[in-house]
Design a protein around this motif. Structure first.
Motif, PDB file in Angstrom:
ATOM      1  N   UNK A   1      -5.159  -8.365   8.838  1.00 31.40           N
ATOM      2  CA  UNK A   1      -5.876  -9.576   9.249  1.00 31.40           C
ATOM      3  C   UNK A   1      -7.214  -9.692   8.535  1.00 31.40           C
ATOM      4  N   UNK A   2      -7.814  -8.553   8.225  1.00 34.61           N
ATOM      5  CA  UNK A   2      -9.097  -8.530   7.519  1.00 34.61           C
ATOM      6  C   UNK A   2      -8.930  -8.638   6.002  1.00 34.61           C
ATOM      7  N   UNK A   3      -7.665  -8.740   5.552  1.00 33.11           N
ATOM      8  CA  UNK A   3      -7.377  -8.783   4.111  1.00 33.11           C
ATOM      9  C   UNK A   3      -7.981  -7.573   3.390  1.00 33.11           C
ATOM     10  N   UNK A   4      -7.846  -6.409   4.022  1.00 29.29           N
ATOM     11  CA  UNK A   4      -8.408  -5.189   3.460  1.00 29.29           C
ATOM     12  C   UNK A   4      -7.707  -4.819   2.156  1.00 29.29           C
ATOM     13  N   UNK A   5      -8.453  -4.185   1.270  1.00 26.81           N
ATOM     14  CA  UNK A   5      -7.893  -3.752  -0.005  1.00 26.81           C
ATOM     15  C   UNK A   5      -6.875  -2.630   0.221  1.00 26.81           C
ATOM     16  N   UNK A   6      -5.900  -2.513  -0.686  1.00 27.12           N
ATOM     17  CA  UNK A   6      -4.866  -1.475  -0.521  1.00 27.12           C
ATOM     18  C   UNK A   6      -5.427  -0.075  -0.354  1.00 27.12           C
ATOM     19  N   UNK A   7      -6.531   0.235  -1.031  1.00 25.03           N
ATOM     20  CA  UNK A   7      -7.091   1.584  -0.924  1.00 25.03           C
ATOM     21  C   UNK A   7      -7.551   1.877   0.502  1.00 25.03           C
ATOM     22  N   UNK A   8      -7.996   0.850   1.228  1.00 28.05           N
ATOM     23  CA  UNK A   8      -8.392   1.041   2.630  1.00 28.05           C
ATOM     24  C   UNK A   8      -7.166   1.401   3.459  1.00 28.05           C
ATOM     25  N   UNK A   9      -6.064   0.705   3.223  1.00 27.09           N
ATOM     26  CA  UNK A   9      -4.832   0.996   3.962  1.00 27.09           C
ATOM     27  C   UNK A   9      -4.298   2.389   3.623  1.00 27.09           C
ATOM     28  N   UNK A  10      -4.488   2.823   2.386  1.00 25.40           N
ATOM     29  CA  UNK A  10      -4.082   4.180   2.005  1.00 25.40           C
ATOM     30  C   UNK A  10      -4.859   5.203   2.816  1.00 25.40           C
TER      31      UNK A  10
ATOM     32  N   UNK B   1       0.855  -1.189   0.000  1.00 28.23           N
ATOM     33  CA  UNK B   1       0.000   0.000   0.000  1.00 28.23           C
ATOM     34  C   UNK B   1       0.888   1.235   0.000  1.00 28.23           C
ATOM     35  N   UNK B   2       0.334   2.346  -0.435  1.00 28.68           N
ATOM     36  CA  UNK B   2       1.063   3.610  -0.475  1.00 28.68           C
ATOM     37  C   UNK B   2       0.906   4.320   0.862  1.00 28.68           C
ATOM     38  N   UNK B   3       2.013   4.510   1.550  1.00 30.03           N
ATOM     39  CA  UNK B   3       1.984   5.064   2.910  1.00 30.03           C
ATOM     40  C   UNK B   3       2.028   6.592   2.865  1.00 30.03           C
ATOM     41  N   UNK B   4       0.862   7.216   2.994  1.00 31.13           N
ATOM     42  CA  UNK B   4       0.781   8.668   2.948  1.00 31.13           C
ATOM     43  C   UNK B   4       1.286   9.324   4.225  1.00 31.13           C
TER      44      UNK B   4
ATOM     45  N   UNK C   1      -4.664  -4.847  12.097  1.00 29.25           N
ATOM     46  CA  UNK C   1      -6.087  -5.194  12.047  1.00 29.25           C
ATOM     47  C   UNK C   1      -6.562  -5.319  10.602  1.00 29.25           C
ATOM     48  N   UNK C   2      -6.164  -4.364   9.767  1.00 29.30           N
ATOM     49  CA  UNK C   2      -6.623  -4.369   8.377  1.00 29.30           C
ATOM     50  C   UNK C   2      -5.931  -5.454   7.561  1.00 29.30           C
TER      51      UNK C   2
END
Length: 337
Positions: A106-115, A42-45, A103-104
């Motif tokens: 573990x939830x296999x969240x999409x990269x946009x969520x992590x952004x 993910x892109x770390x802003x 947490x995210x």
């Protein structure tokens, strides 16, 4: 011939050396973005404000050492404080990962969520830095200001123009070379580095091979914390420390990573220097260089400045847009740790 030498000195003094130092700082920052993208995907802003936080920790330790009379003589005391800043920043970033990003994952969240989550972390870190050290310029450089000053250079060469090589610029270039060499050695020669590269290439296959994902993630954050703290401190030594400046640096840092090829460490380094030299070249007033380089009847009367320095970051934005339109994979084509 003398005029051409004077033109070269002016070019080195106001373009080449400042752009090389700035490029090294952007390259170190872009390497941190690249590691996060390549391994954690993910892109770390929050990276710009991570640099501000790391630099702030180094500054606080620097002031503490200075108050006790502990210095490095001609070298900045910040170099002595830097390891302590790295340790504090690494602890905070590991804690943030455990409290937020884990947490995210573990939830296999999409990269946009992590952004989006990283943007929240960015604002929190920005506010924290401003609360602790304040929003104003903070100067913490001590020791010798110049490796060679304009007056010394003129006396040595007899030229009309002088060259000033700041200690911060020299330290930036030397440190960047050492850090980049150490990082590439780590990624290519050590078992842990090879595990990180394997995890980046194929996460599922890496897990089947027995690679511990949590260890890879933790080491990634530690490396990113070190890169962010070093880049932030070097930028502060070269210029000055102001929290909002690091928020603004996020654009040229991401532009560097994307221009070089997001996820490719070699690309991050190349992109950093491309962006730095582009910004300095487009915003520098070329009148003095051309005055020496051209015949007297062709000397310019205007500043010969393509853009005001106020539009420095606009250069990064334009380059970023052009790359995304015509070569979105970047110079070194994509993700490859």
């Amino acid at each position: 011939m003398i005029d051409l030498l004077n033109a070269l000195v002016v070019l080195m003094n106001f373009v080449v050396i400042p752009a090389a130092a700035y490029g090294a700082q952007l390259a170190l920052g872009a390497l941190g973005v690249t590691l996060i993208y390549g391994i954690l995907r993910f892109s770390n802003f929050a990276h710009g404000d991570s640099m501000a936080f790391g630099a702030m920790c180094t500054i606080l330790f620097t002031w503490w050492f200075q108050s006790m009379g502990i210095t490095l003589g001609p070298l900045p005391t910040a170099l002595l404080a830097l390891p302590f800043g790295i340790v504090i920043t690494a602890a905070v970033m590991l804690g943030t990962d455990r409290a937020v990003y884990a947490f995210y994952r573990a939830q296999k969240a999409k990269p946009v969520i992590l952004v989006i989550v990283s943007m929240g972390v960015m604002f929190i870190m920005n506010g924290l830095v401003r609360f602790i050290i304040g929003p104003d310029d903070q100067r913490f450089a001590d020791g010798e200001r110049f490796i060679i000053s304009v007056r010394e250079f003129k006396a040595l060469t007899g030229l009309k123009e002088g060259l000033a090589f700041k200690t911060g610029q020299g330290i930036t270039l030397i440190t960047a070379i050492i850090v980049v060499a150490a990082l590439f050695w780590f990624l290519n020669r050590t078992r842990t580095g090879k595990s990180m590269r394997a995890f980046s290439d194929n996460e599922d296959l890496a897990l089947l091979s027995g690679i511990n994902p949590e260890r890879v993630v933790a080491i990634t954050w530690i490396l990113v914390a070190a890169l962010a703290t070093i880049a932030g401190t070097l930028y502060g030594l070269d210029k000055s420390f102001k929290p909002f400046t690091y928020f603004q640096l996020l654009l040229p840092i991401f532009a560097s990573a994307i221009v070089g090829g997001l996820g490719n460490p070699l690309g991050a380094i190349a992109g950093g220097f491309v962006i730095a030299f582009s910004e300095v070249t487009f915003t520098y007033a070329w009148k003095k260089v051309l005055k020496y380089a051209l015949p007297e009847n062709l000397e310019p009367t205007s500043l010969v400045q393509l853009l005001s320095t106020d539009y420095k970051f606009a250069v990064s934005f334009v380059i970023l847009v052009i790359v995304l339109l015509f070569r979105p994979t970047g110079i070194f084509a994509g993700k490859a740790l």
